[in-house]
Design a protein around this motif. Structure first.
Motif, mmCIF file in Angstrom:
data_model
loop_
_atom_site.group_PDB
_atom_site.id
_atom_site.type_symbol
_atom_site.label_atom_id
_atom_site.label_comp_id
_atom_site.label_asym_id
_atom_site.label_seq_id
_atom_site.Cartn_x
_atom_site.Cartn_y
_atom_site.Cartn_z
ATOM 1 N N ASN A 510 42.837 50.574 31.109
ATOM 2 C CA ASN A 510 43.769 49.542 31.559
ATOM 3 C C ASN A 510 44.297 49.842 32.956
ATOM 4 O OD1 ASN A 510 43.585 48.048 29.202
ATOM 5 N ND2 ASN A 510 45.291 49.095 28.214
ATOM 6 N N ILE A 511 44.551 51.122 33.237
ATOM 7 C CA ILE A 511 45.053 51.504 34.564
ATOM 8 C C ILE A 511 44.012 51.188 35.634
ATOM 9 C CG2 ILE A 511 45.878 53.406 35.983
ATOM 10 C CD1 ILE A 511 46.860 54.775 33.469
ATOM 11 N N ALA A 512 42.788 51.682 35.421
ATOM 12 C CA ALA A 512 41.731 51.472 36.409
ATOM 13 C C ALA A 512 41.412 49.992 36.583
ATOM 14 C CB ALA A 512 40.482 52.239 36.001
ATOM 15 N N GLN A 513 41.468 49.222 35.482
ATOM 16 C CA GLN A 513 41.195 47.801 35.591
ATOM 17 C C GLN A 513 42.229 47.101 36.456
ATOM 18 O OE1 GLN A 513 38.330 46.245 33.981
ATOM 19 N NE2 GLN A 513 38.927 44.881 35.640
ATOM 20 N N SER A 514 43.482 47.557 36.394
ATOM 21 C CA SER A 514 44.525 46.974 37.240
ATOM 22 C C SER A 514 44.209 47.182 38.707
ATOM 23 C CB SER A 514 45.886 47.593 36.899
ATOM 24 O OG SER A 514 46.282 47.282 35.584
ATOM 25 N N TYR A 515 43.721 48.372 39.056
ATOM 26 C CA TYR A 515 43.368 48.645 40.447
ATOM 27 C C TYR A 515 42.155 47.845 40.883
ATOM 28 C CZ TYR A 515 46.748 52.375 41.198
ATOM 29 O OH TYR A 515 47.919 53.076 41.375
ATOM 30 N N ILE A 516 41.175 47.699 40.000
ATOM 31 C CA ILE A 516 39.992 46.912 40.330
ATOM 32 C C ILE A 516 40.357 45.447 40.514
ATOM 33 C CG2 ILE A 516 37.813 46.063 39.383
ATOM 34 C CD1 ILE A 516 37.381 48.799 38.189
ATOM 35 N N ASP A 517 41.203 44.927 39.634
ATOM 36 C CA ASP A 517 41.653 43.543 39.770
ATOM 37 C C ASP A 517 42.417 43.350 41.073
ATOM 38 O OD1 ASP A 517 40.512 43.021 37.347
ATOM 39 O OD2 ASP A 517 42.391 43.070 36.217
ATOM 40 N N ASN A 518 43.244 44.343 41.427
ATOM 41 C CA ASN A 518 44.011 44.247 42.662
ATOM 42 C C ASN A 518 43.097 44.258 43.887
ATOM 43 O OD1 ASN A 518 45.886 46.155 44.814
ATOM 44 N ND2 ASN A 518 46.747 44.263 44.022
ATOM 45 N N GLU A 519 42.059 45.118 43.854
ATOM 46 C CA GLU A 519 41.088 45.152 44.953
ATOM 47 C C GLU A 519 40.384 43.807 45.078
ATOM 48 O OE1 GLU A 519 40.180 47.386 47.150
ATOM 49 O OE2 GLU A 519 41.295 49.173 46.546
ATOM 50 N N ARG A 520 40.021 43.227 43.948
ATOM 51 C CA ARG A 520 39.352 41.930 43.965
ATOM 52 C C ARG A 520 40.273 40.856 44.528
ATOM 53 N NH1 ARG A 520 39.243 39.740 38.285
ATOM 54 N NH2 ARG A 520 41.417 39.546 38.919
ATOM 55 N N ASP A 521 41.523 40.830 44.061
ATOM 56 C CA ASP A 521 42.468 39.823 44.525
ATOM 57 C C ASP A 521 42.780 39.989 46.011
ATOM 58 O OD1 ASP A 521 42.510 38.912 41.941
ATOM 59 O OD2 ASP A 521 44.380 39.944 41.408
ATOM 60 N N LEU A 522 42.890 41.244 46.462
ATOM 61 C CA LEU A 522 43.143 41.484 47.886
ATOM 62 C C LEU A 522 41.969 41.028 48.742
ATOM 63 C CD1 LEU A 522 44.858 45.003 47.826
ATOM 64 C CD2 LEU A 522 45.918 42.824 48.433
ATOM 65 N N ALA A 523 40.750 41.265 48.258
ATOM 66 C CA ALA A 523 39.577 40.838 49.019
ATOM 67 C C ALA A 523 39.544 39.318 49.150
ATOM 68 C CB ALA A 523 38.308 41.351 48.338
ATOM 69 N N ARG A 524 39.847 38.628 48.053
ATOM 70 C CA ARG A 524 39.886 37.166 48.105
ATOM 71 C C ARG A 524 41.001 36.687 49.020
ATOM 72 N NH1 ARG A 524 39.211 35.855 41.618
ATOM 73 N NH2 ARG A 524 36.981 36.354 41.457
ATOM 74 N N TYR A 525 42.145 37.330 48.926
ATOM 75 C CA TYR A 525 43.283 36.938 49.765
ATOM 76 C C TYR A 525 42.945 37.123 51.239
ATOM 77 C CZ TYR A 525 48.018 36.869 51.684
ATOM 78 O OH TYR A 525 49.142 36.572 52.427
ATOM 79 N N ASP A 526 42.365 38.262 51.590
ATOM 80 C CA ASP A 526 42.030 38.518 52.990
ATOM 81 C C ASP A 526 40.976 37.540 53.488
ATOM 82 O OD1 ASP A 526 43.813 40.609 53.031
ATOM 83 O OD2 ASP A 526 42.297 42.160 52.655
ATOM 84 N N GLU A 527 40.023 37.200 52.622
ATOM 85 C CA GLU A 527 39.001 36.230 53.010
ATOM 86 C C GLU A 527 39.615 34.859 53.250
ATOM 87 O OE1 GLU A 527 34.878 34.267 51.184
ATOM 88 O OE2 GLU A 527 35.891 35.928 50.152
ATOM 89 N N GLN A 528 40.499 34.430 52.347
ATOM 90 C CA GLN A 528 41.159 33.142 52.531
ATOM 91 C C GLN A 528 42.085 33.164 53.739
ATOM 92 O OE1 GLN A 528 43.095 32.454 48.800
ATOM 93 N NE2 GLN A 528 41.181 32.187 47.653
ATOM 94 N N SER A 529 42.762 34.280 53.957
ATOM 95 C CA SER A 529 43.662 34.387 55.101
ATOM 96 C C SER A 529 42.902 34.288 56.416
ATOM 97 C CB SER A 529 44.424 35.710 55.034
ATOM 98 O OG SER A 529 45.272 35.865 56.144
ATOM 99 N N ALA A 530 41.732 34.956 56.474
ATOM 100 C CA ALA A 530 40.922 34.892 57.684
ATOM 101 C C ALA A 530 40.434 33.474 57.942
ATOM 102 C CB ALA A 530 39.739 35.856 57.569
ATOM 103 N N GLU A 531 40.044 32.776 56.879
ATOM 104 C CA GLU A 531 39.578 31.406 57.036
ATOM 105 C C GLU A 531 40.713 30.487 57.495
ATOM 106 O OE1 GLU A 531 36.955 28.134 56.976
ATOM 107 O OE2 GLU A 531 36.678 30.325 57.083
ATOM 108 N N ILE A 532 41.899 30.681 56.925
ATOM 109 C CA ILE A 532 43.046 29.871 57.331
ATOM 110 C C ILE A 532 43.399 30.144 58.787
ATOM 111 C CG2 ILE A 532 45.540 29.583 57.002
ATOM 112 C CD1 ILE A 532 45.056 29.797 54.019
ATOM 113 N N ASP A 533 43.356 31.400 59.207
ATOM 114 C CA ASP A 533 43.615 31.732 60.604
ATOM 115 C C ASP A 533 42.614 31.054 61.533
ATOM 116 O OD1 ASP A 533 45.754 33.293 59.901
ATOM 117 O OD2 ASP A 533 44.662 35.188 59.984
#
Length: 642
Positions: A510-533
């Motif tokens: 459960n701990i490791a999955q939280s970090y993996i989910d966070n990495e995935r969400d951050l990657a999506r966020y950064d991709e969307q942020s770059a596109e919005i910029d």
């Protein structure tokens, strides 16, 4: 220095332990000690059982030459059905004889319990019920609706595992070529049509099979198939091995470190702190330090060793979280507090620097009164602890979780009485017509003296005494509580209601999955942020002069649409598994519990492991107390500069 795996400081067992699954089990229930999800265990060819061992190829394309098809591997090799290692006339060829490891096998569970262990329940009544499954009942129904997931790096877009499997998914913190997290969540159950007979496959003399053996999985339906790189799944269940690969470290607290919100009380009061967890221990000769989750005190990796090369170095002392749970319970019982300072001072300054070497007397012989702690481990531990962890048959219990024993809760429930007329002080035995005929000499003794005699006898002697004297035919139920605390002190469900050690109760998956989910969400966020910029720059260039107000509204709306930057979820903290609490004295049939434990001893691998670890830590605490008496470590209860 060559390859060498670090072991647990408390129990001496390694952290890199594998399991060879049954072919009808989901894929995530099988892995090797190298932390690979699949593979051909070393030494497996000559130990396979005819008609019971199977090879499953997980990726057909990369594993085979372009001109060789899967169906041709067997048929074109001119292999006769009788050309099989299981046949009496079969002779090993030169390739088969090159196996580096001989088959290792320790005594079986049945032999073990007869040698001073539990299982001799001659005096037990017919108490066993249908609520407890034995090893013969361990076959799971097939589910062909599993969703296959290939393991990916923490930096990849890993699909979220179903919630009902997230606590069971094995998570490793280091895998061969990269020190990244991988979560093995492949729930596929392989179709029987894909099973290949293992003996014929290994006789197919294609070197590429072994060059690509990480794409080939060996499975078995037989308890007789053995290997040094994985325990046989027919001899130990996946659920019994929960978090057997997980380790934690303890290091010195640095002067500039501030307390963290999840500090445990005895951690805050000591000079040492706990690291995060990891699911695979790298070799001491590799440059990859284990990556830890969660990140505590800014440390996402740490070097671990059970020996101390230099007391001034801040190497982490490695241990299983479940082992520290047992140490904490024993320390509270003996000292009234969890003695963290004494443990770590002893590790850093007394036993750790000895590198496992004994003290020699003047005559050249080993001083048996001054042996290092590691020399006192069980013979099974010493036999398995090579440069990497071996997995001989009969030692499966060493990998069983001592806190979460799957079959124990059912036994505890069976020993709990629900009848309103149950008398906790009464006799657990049925009355007979001869009960009043007490004519032997023991009948003249006062009751207090009888109980004093019984307090010095073992359970076997008490059973013999009951047969020899009618006076002792009926004994109080509380006598067996006394026997449980005397002969099974590690069964803390009888006497202890302590909260479990937090890091032993939380599932690392459960701990490791939280970090993996966070990495995935951050990657999506950064991709969307770059596109919005990018879009914002286009809008700004086109409208900043004609309509600057529109540009401002556009940027504000796009920022609101993007939302806040994802943060790491802490949901895993609330998913700590509950453990069995203290049994109620007024509702527990202690005699029933005693006989159930002894009768099912060989099926309770986690409890057997708990007893072993308890014995080891008792010996460790004796060495800590002796070191304290000699002034080698800090006094108990204080925190002076040492």
């Amino acid at each position: 220095m060559g390859y060498w795996e670090v072991k647990c400081r408390f129990c001496g067992v390694g952290f890199n332990i594998g399991r060879s699954r049954r072919p009808t089990e989901p894929r995530y229930k099988g892995w090797l000690n190298t932390a690979d999800m699949i593979g051909v265990p070393q030494g497996i060819r000559k130990n396979c059982v005819k008609g019971k061992c199977w090879v499953i190829i997980r990726r057909e394309g990369p594993c085979l030459p372009d001109n060789v098809q899967l169906k041709d591997m067997i048929s074109t090799q001119d292999i006769d059905d009788n050309d099989d290692p299981a046949d009496s006339d079969y002779m090993l060829d030169q390739d088969d004889q090159e196996d580096e490891y001989e088959e290792l096998e320790f005594i079986s569970d049945d032999e073990m319990i007869s040698d001073g262990e539990y299982g001799d329940a001659e005096e037990s009544e017919e108490i066993m019920g249908d609520g407890v499954k034995t090893d013969a009942d361990r076959r799971e129904s097939q589910n062909t609706n599993g969703i296959p997931h290939q393991p990916k790096s923490i930096n990849d877009n890993v699909p979220h595992s179903p919630s009902n499997h997230s606590t069971q998914a094995w998570t490793f913190g280091w895998c061969r070529s990269t020190p990244k997290f991988q979560v093995m969540i492949d729930q596929t159950i392989d179709d029987r049509k894909t099973w290949l007979p293992a003996q014929k496959f290994y006789k197919a003399k294609t070197p590429l099979y072994y060059d690509r053996m990480h794409e080939i999985e060996h499975t078995t339906e037989s308890a007789d198939c053995s290997t040094v790189t994985a325990y046989n799944g027919n001899l130990i269940e996946f659920e019994e091995m929960r978090d057997c690969n997980v380790f934690q470290g303890m290091v010195r607290r640095q002067p500039n470190w501030a307390p963290e919100s999840d500090d445990i009380d005895y951690e805050s009061a000591s000079r040492y702190v706990f690291t995060g967890l990891c699911g695979h221990m790298s070799s001491t000769d590799l440059r990859f330090f284990p990556h830890l989750r969660p990140i505590r005190y800014g440390q996402d990796s740490v070097f671990c060793n059970e020996y101390v090369w230099d007391p001034n170095d801040n190497y982490a002392m490695p241990f299983h979280p479940w082992c520290f749970d047992i140490y904490a319970r024993l320390s509270r019982r003996c000292n009234g507090v969890v003695d963290v300072n004494g443990l770590m001072d002893w590790h850093y300054f007394v036993d750790g620097p000895r590198y496992g070497e004994p003290t020699y007397r003047a005559d050249g012989n080993v001083d048996e009164d001054d042996r290092p702690y590691s020399w006192g481990h069980h013979e099974h531990v010493r036999g398995c602890g090579s440069d990497f962890w071996l997995h001989p048959k009969g030692t499966e219990y060493l990998a069983a979780n001592p806190l979460f024993v799957p079959k124990l809760p059912a036994l505890l429930q069976m020993a709990t009485e629900t009848k309103p007329d149950f008398d906790p002080r009464g006799s657990p035995f049925a009355e007979s017509k001869d009960d009043g005929l007490q004519t032997d000499d023991f009948s003249r003794l006062p009751w207090e003296l009888k109980m004093e005699i019984l307090s010095h006898l073992s359970s076997k002697n008490i059973a013999n005494l009951r047969l020899a004297s009618r006076t002792f035919r009926h004994l109080p139920n509380t006598l067996w509580k006394h026997l449980l605390m005397k002969e099974m002190p590690w069964l803390w469900e009888v006497w202890c209601d302590d909260e479990p050690y937090f890091w032993a109760a939380v599932a690392f998956g459960n701990i490791a999955q939280s970090y993996i989910d966070n990495e995935r969400d951050l990657a999506r966020y950064d991709e969307q942020s770059a596109e919005i910029d990018r879009i914002n720059r286009i809008i700004e260039e086109a409208y900043v002069r004609e309509n600057p107000a529109f540009v401002g509204r556009w940027k504000k709306a796009s920022a609101e649409a993007l939302g806040e930057r994802p943060v790491l979820s802490q949901d895993w903290r609330s998913k700590a598994s509950p453990v069995s609490g203290k049994l109620p004295s007024s509702k527990t049939n202690w005699y029933s519990l005693y006989t159930l434990i002894t009768r099912h001893w060989k099926d309770l691998k986690g409890l057997r492991n708990r007893a072993r670890i308890w014995t080891d830590i008792e010996r460790m605490m004796g060495m800590i107390a002796e070191s304290r008496e000699r002034g080698l470590i800090s006094p108990l209860g204080g925190d002076p500069t040492f």
